[in-house]
Design a protein around this motif. Structure first.
Motif, PDB file in Angstrom:
ATOM      1  N   LYS A 245       0.821  -1.182  -0.110  1.00 45.51           N
ATOM      2  CA  LYS A 245      -0.056   0.007   0.048  1.00 45.51           C
ATOM      3  C   LYS A 245       0.903   1.329  -0.069  1.00 45.51           C
ATOM      4  O   LYS A 245       0.230   2.300  -0.398  1.00 45.51           O
ATOM      5  CB  LYS A 245      -0.900   0.021   1.284  1.00 45.51           C
ATOM      6  CG  LYS A 245      -2.145   0.614   0.973  1.00 45.51           C
ATOM      7  CD  LYS A 245      -3.032   0.556   2.279  1.00 45.51           C
ATOM      8  CE  LYS A 245      -4.495   1.262   1.855  1.00 45.51           C
ATOM      9  NZ  LYS A 245      -5.431   1.116   2.914  1.00 45.51           N
ATOM     10  N   LEU A 248       2.165   1.211  -4.069  1.00 44.81           N
ATOM     11  CA  LEU A 248       1.404   1.190  -5.154  1.00 44.81           C
ATOM     12  C   LEU A 248       0.065   1.562  -4.971  1.00 44.81           C
ATOM     13  O   LEU A 248      -0.336   1.451  -3.595  1.00 44.81           O
ATOM     14  CB  LEU A 248       1.261  -0.244  -5.894  1.00 44.81           C
ATOM     15  CG  LEU A 248       2.614  -0.809  -6.200  1.00 44.81           C
ATOM     16  CD1 LEU A 248       2.317  -2.532  -6.639  1.00 44.81           C
ATOM     17  CD2 LEU A 248       3.148  -0.080  -7.365  1.00 44.81           C
ATOM     18  N   LYS A 250      -2.721   0.163  -5.986  1.00 39.43           N
ATOM     19  CA  LYS A 250      -3.583  -0.984  -5.696  1.00 39.43           C
ATOM     20  C   LYS A 250      -2.833  -2.159  -5.859  1.00 39.43           C
ATOM     21  O   LYS A 250      -1.535  -1.869  -6.327  1.00 39.43           O
ATOM     22  CB  LYS A 250      -4.965  -0.985  -6.580  1.00 39.43           C
ATOM     23  CG  LYS A 250      -4.198  -1.271  -8.088  1.00 39.43           C
ATOM     24  CD  LYS A 250      -5.383  -1.327  -8.981  1.00 39.43           C
ATOM     25  CE  LYS A 250      -5.017  -1.719 -10.273  1.00 39.43           C
ATOM     26  NZ  LYS A 250      -6.125  -1.739 -11.350  1.00 39.43           N
ATOM     27  N   PRO A 251      -2.824  -2.950  -5.057  1.00 41.60           N
ATOM     28  CA  PRO A 251      -2.083  -4.304  -5.078  1.00 41.60           C
ATOM     29  C   PRO A 251      -2.100  -5.292  -6.301  1.00 41.60           C
ATOM     30  O   PRO A 251      -3.256  -4.917  -7.056  1.00 41.60           O
ATOM     31  CB  PRO A 251      -2.625  -5.097  -3.737  1.00 41.60           C
ATOM     32  CG  PRO A 251      -3.933  -4.664  -3.626  1.00 41.60           C
ATOM     33  CD  PRO A 251      -4.018  -3.410  -4.339  1.00 41.60           C
ATOM     34  N   LEU A 252      -1.251  -5.790  -6.548  1.00 37.86           N
ATOM     35  CA  LEU A 252      -1.263  -6.845  -7.726  1.00 37.86           C
ATOM     36  C   LEU A 252      -2.590  -7.774  -7.772  1.00 37.86           C
ATOM     37  O   LEU A 252      -3.190  -7.873  -6.445  1.00 37.86           O
ATOM     38  CB  LEU A 252      -0.045  -7.494  -7.894  1.00 37.86           C
ATOM     39  CG  LEU A 252       1.237  -6.938  -7.764  1.00 37.86           C
ATOM     40  CD1 LEU A 252       2.418  -7.695  -8.002  1.00 37.86           C
ATOM     41  CD2 LEU A 252       1.310  -5.890  -8.978  1.00 37.86           C
ATOM     42  N   PHE A 253      -2.779  -8.450  -8.715  1.00 37.83           N
ATOM     43  CA  PHE A 253      -4.000  -9.367  -9.009  1.00 37.83           C
ATOM     44  C   PHE A 253      -3.747 -10.712  -8.208  1.00 37.83           C
ATOM     45  O   PHE A 253      -4.828 -11.391  -8.288  1.00 37.83           O
ATOM     46  CB  PHE A 253      -4.430  -9.266 -10.391  1.00 37.83           C
ATOM     47  CG  PHE A 253      -4.942  -8.163 -11.021  1.00 37.83           C
ATOM     48  CD1 PHE A 253      -4.380  -7.752 -12.356  1.00 37.83           C
ATOM     49  CD2 PHE A 253      -5.554  -7.190 -10.214  1.00 37.83           C
ATOM     50  CE1 PHE A 253      -4.229  -6.613 -12.626  1.00 37.83           C
ATOM     51  CE2 PHE A 253      -5.907  -5.936 -11.120  1.00 37.83           C
ATOM     52  CZ  PHE A 253      -5.267  -5.595 -12.312  1.00 37.83           C
TER      53      PHE A 253
END
Lengths: 341, 387
Positions: A245, A248, A250-253
């Motif tokens: 957090k 980035l 948003k986090p990776l998928f």
């Protein structure tokens, strides 16, 4: 499924578990579950050149080596006369997170590239469900397919879930997955004495780090030099996401990619960690993102960061020389600092 | 957006562009109408790819590299804001926006990437992104409505024209004229501000195109090839060595399964001017057909690509070209299934991987061999069944 095989085995169904991909992470859970269902577990051979070659010949050329190895393990299991082969469909174990697309479509990929598996696959669907452990649905479906009484399945789920929680607690105390699952492969016979206390983070998906054929016993080699190893499994999920957090929006998928990236970002800032090694497969999609973020950030923190890329052509000499060079660099850095002091 | 990834360009200073994929003229029309200072992204060339490759992670898929290269060239033209679509995964495309911004800022460029994710990734961040992207501070709802109408209608008209061109160009006697007309049409379309202007240009160019002398080919001799695959390499001709033109010049008609207007009709079902029931139904059919072979959605277009194989066979296409970036995660799963499906549905399919090492000659020779195979297969069939 033929009745003859059941008679030969005195009534026990033979379930094949490939020793590849997420086996290294989930073995304690799956093993305990099936043991308590009174079925016979058959493991594939440990990865060797034969398994790798079998897989490489059947799988699509461009696909990453962990999938090629998995394919080889499946073919190996077919040779071992199993009734069923376990291939969980890993859709997700967290909210709006997934696994690498290849894991999600793995059963179809195997059915297409190894058609003899048709009718033999046990495909529990592991899907995130709020408040319910995603694998429980899949476990009941397995029980249904194998004609096992629901109450027995329930008991097996209870015992294996409890064991899984204990196992995870052990990891939080600083053990590596390999220390619990593969003692011989990760424990060195002798440990050099080392004037410096060196601690290195070895980050990678379980199926790269703990597959002895792919990683060429990197953990053992580093430990032989007196180096302490930590992995992504020693950083909690919560901490990993907290670190992501900060970097980035948003986090990776992908669940495990977040675990690795979060651990990497945490270790970057940890003064006790002298270097980070990222073991990754050639052309790994999710790792192209992890590697990029780590490279951009490791410059800021001036931490030695080594990427070891593995594929089906990897040789022992390649990995050994790179590990040695990395170790030498850290050793020299520590010597310089000691001399300055 | 917090911290390092915060947007740094003030609204009044924004100079915007979008990634170049297919027909960015539509975006130019829409965003100019929305009073953005908008610059057309440069069409990708060899240099674009080289730039993109230099600054991208080595194993990221090629659309990322092309798009990064486009952004870097756009920055040379004064751009400081990128507007792009986002995604919810599991394919990597949904992380492009974040990664592009990180890399460009690391290079020292002061840029913002505004990405529009689906609501599942966060409604608040989507609303903020929409506000910035559509310049809602400077436009009345009516104006935004009209901009959307221009955008979707223009895309529909341009896709229709492109489909027509990819058919008749196969029979062009003097090669090159139709492609030139299409290039000119796109340029004129980019300057419209009203629908009337658009329809005038459409009429003008259909007239010009239909005046081009064509070879007369008997219906039974015509060959039709379908193109499926990952959306960027299918739609962006600069990334696939002008595949559609190439196939046309080998004498075959081409139609792809990815058209922006058709996907808009499918994804944005409630929008009035994006309505295209026939296209929407076809995509739904493809997803249905894929169910028995490929029940899981794994991102990208792998599922519908599988479904389209059967649909293209039913629509009497003679062969399929499957394009994918090297390392594309969803497409690696489709190519595992394609040989079996090609055999099952009795339709030749060729899979071509695209990356920065792919050579033009490689693509040309493979396409020539593929078309030869189809032609000889047909001759064999005619001979066998004509007795």
């Amino acid at each position: 499924m033929n009745l003859n095989s059941i008679k030969e085995n005195k009534g026990k169904i033979r379930i094949g578990i490939p020793r590849a991909l997420l086996y290294f992470y989930y073995a304690p859970l799956w093993e305990t579950f099936f043991k308590n269902l009174d079925v016979e577990i058959v493991y594939s051979s440990k990865t060797n050149k034969r398994v790798l070659d079998l897989g490489t010949m059947s799988a699509v050329t461009d696909i990453c080596v962990p999938i090629k190895i998995f394919t080889g393990h499946i073919i190996d299991l077919l040779d071992k006369n199993v009734d069923y082969i376990l291939i969980p469909r890993m859709l997700g174990i967290e909210k709006i997170k997934f696994f690498c697309p290849k894991f999600m479509a793995l059963p179809e990929v195997i059915l297409a590239t190894v058609p003899e598996t048709s009718g033999k696959l046990l495909i529990p669907c592991i899907r995130y469900k709020k408040n319910v452990n995603g694998y429980i649905d899949g476990a009941y479906k397995i029980g249904e397919k194998l004609n096992i009484q629901k109450k027995d399945v329930k008991k097996a789920i209870k015992i294996s879930t409890k064991y899984w929680e204990t196992h995870n607690k052990t990891l939080k105390n600083g053990n590596l997955i390999g220390d619990i699952l593969l003692k011989n492969e990760v424990t060195p016979d002798t440990i050099q004495s080392n004037p410096f206390k060196i601690k290195v983070a070895l980050l990678g998906y379980v199926y790269n780090t703990y597959d002895s054929y792919l990683s060429m016993s990197s953990i053992k080699r580093l430990r032989e030099k007196g180096i302490e190893i930590v992995g992504f499994e020693n950083i909690t999920e919560k901490t990993a996401y907290k670190e992501i957090k900060k970097e980035l929006p948003k986090p990776l998928f992908w669940t495990f990619s977040n675990r690795i990236l979060g651990a990497g970002l945490k270790y970057l800032k940890d003064d006790q960690i002298d270097g980070i090694i990222h073991i990754t497969a050639f052309a790994c999609g999710p790792d192209s993102i992890i590697g990029s973020v780590m490279e951009l950030r490791s410059k800021e923190y001036e931490k030695p960061f080594l990427t070891i890329r593995i594929d089906e052509h990897i040789g022992q000499a390649h990995i050994t020389t790179r590990l040695e060079a990395f170790y030498d660099m850290i050793y020299r850095k520590k010597s310089r600092l000691k001399n300055i002091n | 957006m917090k911290g390092k990834n915060k947007h740094i360009i003030k609204a009044k200073d924004r100079v915007c562009t979008v990634p170049y994929m297919g027909s960015p003229e539509t975006f130019y029309v829409m965003f100019s109408y929305l009073r953005h200072n908008f610059i057309m992204p440069p069409k990708p060339t060899k240099r674009t790819l080289e730039l993109g490759v230099k600054y991208s992670p080595e194993f990221i898929c090629i659309p990322f590299k092309f798009i990064l290269g486009t952004y870097l060239e756009a920055i040379e033209l004064g751009v400081n804001t990128i507007i792009t679509a986002g995604h919810q995964g599991p394919c990597r495309a949904g992380l492009y926006g974040i990664m592009h911004q990180m890399i460009m800022r690391d290079m020292g460029h002061k840029v913002d990437v505004i990405y529009l994710d689906p609501p599942s990734q966060g409604r608040l961040s989507l609303m903020k992104a929409v506000y910035k992207a559509y310049n809602l501070g400077k436009n009345s709802p009516f104006r935004v409505w009209h901009a959307g109408k221009l955008f979707f209608t223009l895309y529909y008209v341009m896709d229709k024209m492109e489909k027509h061109i990819s058919k008749i160009r196969a029979y062009e006697i003097r090669k090159g004229k139709i492609s030139e007309l299409w290039k000119n049409a796109k340029e004129e379309f980019s300057k419209i501000t009203t629908l009337e202007e658009m329809y005038d240009i459409e009429e003008k160019y259909y007239k010009l195109i239909n005046e081009i002398p064509l070879k007369k080919v008997d219906e039974s001799e015509k060959i039709r090839i379908g193109v499926i695959g990952e959306i960027y390499v299918v739609m962006e001709q600069a990334s696939n060595f002008n595949l559609e033109e190439r196939l046309n010049y080998l004498g075959v008609e081409v139609e792809r399964t990815q058209y922006q207007s058709e996907w808009s009709a499918y994804n944005l079902k409630k929008l009035p001017w994006a309505q295209n029931p026939a296209a929407k139904q076809r995509i739904e059919n493809a997803l249905d057909q894929a169910e028995e072979h490929f029940p899981t959605y794994i991102g990208g277009h792998s599922k519908d690509n599988i479904g389209f194989i059967k649909i293209l066979k039913n629509e009497k296409f003679d062969g399929i070209v499957h394009l994918y970036p090297f390392g594309c995660l969803p497409e690696l799963c489709s190519i595992s299934l394609i040989p079996e499906l090609s055999h099952k549905y009795d339709i030749p399919i060729i899979s071509l991987a695209i990356d920065e090492q792919t050579a033009e000659a490689h693509i040309q020779t493979r396409l020539e061999a593929f078309i030869d195979l189809i032609k000889s297969k047909r001759k064999y069939r005619e001979k066998t069944f004509s007795v």
